[in-house]
Scaffold this motif. Structure first.
Motif, short mmCIF file in Angstrom:
data_model
loop_
_atom_site.label_atom_id
_atom_site.label_comp_id
_atom_site.label_asym_id
_atom_site.label_seq_id
_atom_site.Cartn_x
_atom_site.Cartn_y
_atom_site.Cartn_z
N GLN A 6 0.82 -1.20 0.00
CA GLN A 6 0.00 0.00 0.00
C GLN A 6 0.86 1.26 0.00
OE1 GLN A 6 -3.02 0.54 -0.48
NE2 GLN A 6 -3.52 2.54 0.41
N ALA A 7 1.92 1.27 0.81
CA ALA A 7 2.79 2.45 0.88
C ALA A 7 3.43 2.74 -0.47
CB ALA A 7 3.87 2.23 1.94
N ARG A 8 3.90 1.71 -1.15
CA ARG A 8 4.57 1.94 -2.43
C ARG A 8 3.58 2.44 -3.47
NH1 ARG A 8 7.37 -2.17 -2.36
NH2 ARG A 8 9.37 -1.22 -1.84
N ARG A 9 2.36 1.93 -3.47
CA ARG A 9 1.36 2.39 -4.43
C ARG A 9 1.01 3.86 -4.18
NH1 ARG A 9 -0.96 -2.74 -3.46
NH2 ARG A 9 -2.52 -1.78 -2.07
N LEU A 10 0.95 4.23 -2.91
CA LEU A 10 0.64 5.63 -2.58
C LEU A 10 1.77 6.55 -3.04
CD1 LEU A 10 -0.88 5.10 0.97
CD2 LEU A 10 -2.08 6.07 -1.00
N TRP A 11 3.02 6.17 -2.77
CA TRP A 11 4.14 6.99 -3.22
C TRP A 11 4.12 7.14 -4.74
CZ3 TRP A 11 5.79 9.97 0.18
CH2 TRP A 11 6.16 9.57 1.48
N PHE A 12 3.88 6.04 -5.43
CA PHE A 12 3.94 6.06 -6.90
C PHE A 12 2.81 6.90 -7.50
CE2 PHE A 12 3.32 4.06 -11.16
CZ PHE A 12 4.57 4.33 -11.66
N SER A 13 1.75 7.12 -6.73
CA SER A 13 0.64 7.93 -7.23
C SER A 13 0.97 9.42 -7.24
CB SER A 13 -0.62 7.69 -6.38
OG SER A 13 -0.47 8.25 -5.07
N LEU A 14 2.03 9.81 -6.56
CA LEU A 14 2.45 11.21 -6.54
C LEU A 14 3.28 11.55 -7.78
CD1 LEU A 14 3.49 11.42 -2.77
CD2 LEU A 14 1.46 12.46 -3.81
N PRO A 15 3.35 12.79 -8.19
CA PRO A 15 4.10 13.17 -9.41
C PRO A 15 5.60 12.93 -9.24
CG PRO A 15 2.61 14.94 -8.72
CD PRO A 15 2.60 13.93 -7.63
N ALA A 16 6.25 12.39 -10.26
CA ALA A 16 7.69 12.15 -10.20
C ALA A 16 8.46 13.43 -9.99
CB ALA A 16 8.15 11.45 -11.48
N GLU A 17 7.92 14.55 -10.49
CA GLU A 17 8.58 15.84 -10.32
C GLU A 17 8.74 16.19 -8.85
OE1 GLU A 17 10.36 19.50 -11.04
OE2 GLU A 17 10.08 17.73 -12.32
N LEU A 18 7.78 15.73 -8.01
CA LEU A 18 7.82 16.02 -6.58
C LEU A 18 9.06 15.38 -5.94
CD1 LEU A 18 6.38 17.28 -4.13
CD2 LEU A 18 5.14 15.13 -3.87
N ALA A 19 9.38 14.18 -6.35
CA ALA A 19 10.56 13.49 -5.81
C ALA A 19 11.84 14.22 -6.20
CB ALA A 19 10.60 12.05 -6.30
#
Length: 397
Positions: A6-19
């Protein structure tokens, strides 16, 4: 599981630009997390030195980077989460840390991470829904890596407990060995088994009365073997542990050996097991816990059947010419006569017969044994032999 958490799916749902925009803050966030853990959790409020410190610092840094990697790639570092935080749990256990403090550290770290991320998000004017997803991802991630560490901690604990149990079992074998083990061998194994060597011990022989049996909650300094062919335990404090056996062992029978010095523990076990044998044979009665010290005479009399037969055949030889019924009757009367010092009234009361019957039987005994009835040594050996036959329910043939 790691690739679909669940944690990884949530992170991946955020924009790559944010990282990419947050990466320059990774080291500062790791420092904030460490500071918060050390400020909040007393067990970690110390310089983190050595291998333990390295593992903790590296784990915090890895936690931050793994989150950023997951924003950009769902499959990023999918194996590292479990391995890294599993190792953290193991290391904390081996360094004597508590599981409660470890879990508190994860909670404190998660809160520090959210404070920093929310401040960053507000400064960047990120949408509220994106901040909400970030918060959910942080706490899902904390729960996940915390569970890995709990698993590593409990696994290390279980392995250590198993090792300790094996060492204590080996220590028990060394203490009860015949011939005795060397004191240095016992001391060395005792240190490895984390067992303080006492001067005095009591050994208890055990016997399960049912296939399913409850193991009582005994003290940590009790050495216990319930899996062997002849279960037993060693206690340095019998006054503390024997009452537990009496109240908490409904499906066990126990025989308590004499209290001895540690070097004589095998002797205590011998007499405990001998007591248990006589209980099984019905020659000693008692409750679920029987003390050998209450039956010393019986144990001594029945120690060697061969010697008993030799003593009986010599001392009670005059009975050989009588019928079995006469042997039993006169043996009973002779034993009572010896116990009552020849007092006719006491003998009659003990045997529940008429005094005249006593006099008649004593007359028969006088004819059989003659002057031997007046010799102290002969009287003693007669009583020993007769007591043994009485316990066994046999006749002096």
């Amino acid at each position: 599981m790691a690739g679909t958490s669940q944690a990884r799916r949530l992170w991946f749902s955020l924009p790559a630009e944010l990282a990419r925009r947050f990466r320059p803050h990774a080291d500062r966030l790791a420092t904030k997390i460490l500071d918060e853990i050390q400020h909040t959790v007393p067990e970690y409020a110390k310089p983190l030195e050595g291998q333990f410190g390295e593992v903790i610092v590296r784990a915090i840094e890895q936690a931050v980077l793994s989150c950023l990697d997951s924003i950009e790639d769902l499959q990023a570092a999918q194996d590292r989460w479990g391995k890294m935080f599993h190792e953290v749990g193991k290391r904390v256990y081996h360094d004597g840390g508590s599981l409660n403090s470890l879990q508190a550290a994860y909670r404190a770290g998660g809160q520090a991470a959210w404070r920093y991320v929310s401040g960053f998000g507000q400064s960047m004017r990120l949408p509220v829904p994106m901040l909400c997803v970030s918060a959910e991802a942080i706490f899902a991630y904390v729960d996940e890596i915390s569970s890995y560490s709990v698993e590593g901690y409990t696994l290390a604990q279980a392995r250590a407990t198993g090792t300790l149990e094996r060492r204590r079992h080996r220590l028990l074998e060394l203490i009860l060995a015949t011939p005795p083990s060397s004191p240095s061998a016992v001391s060395s194994m005792a240190r490895a088994a984390q067992w303080d060597v006492p001067e005095w011990v009591t050994v208890v022989a055990l016997e399960p009365l049912e296939e399913q049996h409850f193991v009582p909650p005994l003290s940590e300094d009790v050495l216990l073997d319930l899996e062997g062919a002849e279960p037993c335990l060693i206690t340095p404090v019998p006054a503390r542990d024997i009452p537990v056996l009496e109240s908490e062992m409904p499906n066990w029978r126990a025989a308590v050996g004499p209290r001895v010095r540690l070097t004589d523990a095998a002797t205590s076990l011998y007499w405990a097991r001998r007591t248990l044998e006589l209980v099984r044979a019905g020659l000693i009665s008692g409750g679920p816990v029987v003390h050998s010290s209450d039956h010393l005479t019986t144990l001594w009399l029945l120690q060697d059947r061969f010697l008993l037969e030799e003593l009986s055949s010599r001392t009670l030889a005059p009975f050989a010419s009588l019928t079995p019924k006469q042997q039993l009757r006169l043996a009973e009367t002779l034993l009572a006569w010896l116990k009552c010092n020849g007092n006719t009234v006491d003998i009659a009361r003990l045997l529940d017969i008429h005094p005249q019957t006593v006099r008649y039987r004593v007359s028969q005994l006088t004819e059989l044994f003659g002057d031997r009835l007046g010799e102290p040594e002969e009287r003693l050996t007669m009583q020993i032999a007769l007591e043994a036959h009485h316990l066994l329910g046999t006749r002096p043939s």
